[in-house]
Design a protein around this motif. Structure first.
Motif: not given
Length: 268
Positions: A204-232
């Protein structure tokens, strides 16, 4: 679209997550495969294979079905030269390496588990993975109340009436490489599939918008669990040009009265 004109278009906030990746490439011309690979130095697939961008090879239909499996096993990402769709795929790999690796890992695992039948006909899970990979947007939010307005199709309420809250509590990150390609010539009607992640302070910090590393990690964790994307259908759609700043019209209240673009939620 030529290179110079496209680079000018990439000044739009939609392209912000790719800023660091673009900075590693030549500014005045298309990058080569070697330059893309150099920009991805140190990045690996879920199976530890170094990422490499290579020319497409001639192959059979059967081999084409296993595109994702080849990436997981070899690290080779087939990339057509001077092709916007494939270039943005490479840039997203560089910008979001953990998320892309997690999506690719699920594709590969499902293909290995289900064999030729899965290769011939994608399952709902792989449909969801593909739709997000091609046309997804990440919604980082610290407000469940605001997040719920997206699956409710409450676009004007969210993006106009509650804009101050959105700016304080939410961030949006384009992810899909087809979405980036569309954003070179944006049009009303562009819709993306959403994945929600918690908005940490660094995001949420303005500086954080240029650094997507924490976003990348959280999205990776999301897709690690198949139950989170059962269908479109598990991913709510969103008219992305309604995001404040992503289209000149977002400065006007009347922009959100376009019922063709900002559709209400109909019967399911």
């Amino acid at each position: 679209m030529d290179w110079d004109r496209a680079r000018e278009r990439m000044r739009s906030p939609i392209f912000a997550p790719l800023g660091n990746a673009l900075a590693r490439l030549p500014a005045q011309r298309w990058p080569t495969h070697d330059e893309l690979t150099a920009a991805a130095s140190g990045l690996v697939t879920s199976r530890g294979k170094s990422l490499r961008f290579v020319s497409p090879r001639g192959h059979t239909d059967r081999e084409r079905r296993y595109y994702e499996l080849r990436i997981a096993e070899t690290g080779e990402v087939e990339t057509r030269p001077e092709n916007w769709h494939d270039l943005f795929n490479a840039l997203v790999w560089i910008a979001f390496p953990r998320a892309k690796a997690a999506i690719n890992a699920q594709h590969a695992a499902i293909l290995e588990e289900r064999g030729e039948d899965e290769a011939k006909r994608r399952s709902p899970e792989r449909d969801a993975l593909t739709l997000f990979d091609e046309g997804g947007v990440i919604v980082a939010s610290s407000s469940d109340e605001l997040s719920r307005l997206i699956p409710a199709f409450e676009w004007k309420n969210l993006f106009w009436h509650r804009r101050a809250e959105v700016e304080a509590s939410m961030r949006f990150f384009a992810f899909g490489h087809a979405l980036y390609e569309q954003a070179l010539a944006p049009y009303l009607g562009m819709v993306a599939k959403t994945v929600f992640i918690p908005a940490e302070k660094s995001i949420l910090s303005p500086a954080g918008e240029a650094d997507v590393a924490p976003v990348d990690a959280l999205v990776a964790a999301h897709f690690a669990d198949r139950a989170r994307f059962p269908s479109p259908r598990s991913m709510a759609p969103m008219p992305v040009l309604g995001i404040p700043g992503w289209h000149p019209g977002t400065a006007l209240e009347s922009f959100y009265d376009d019922a063709q673009h900002f559709r209400s939620k109909g019967p399911r």
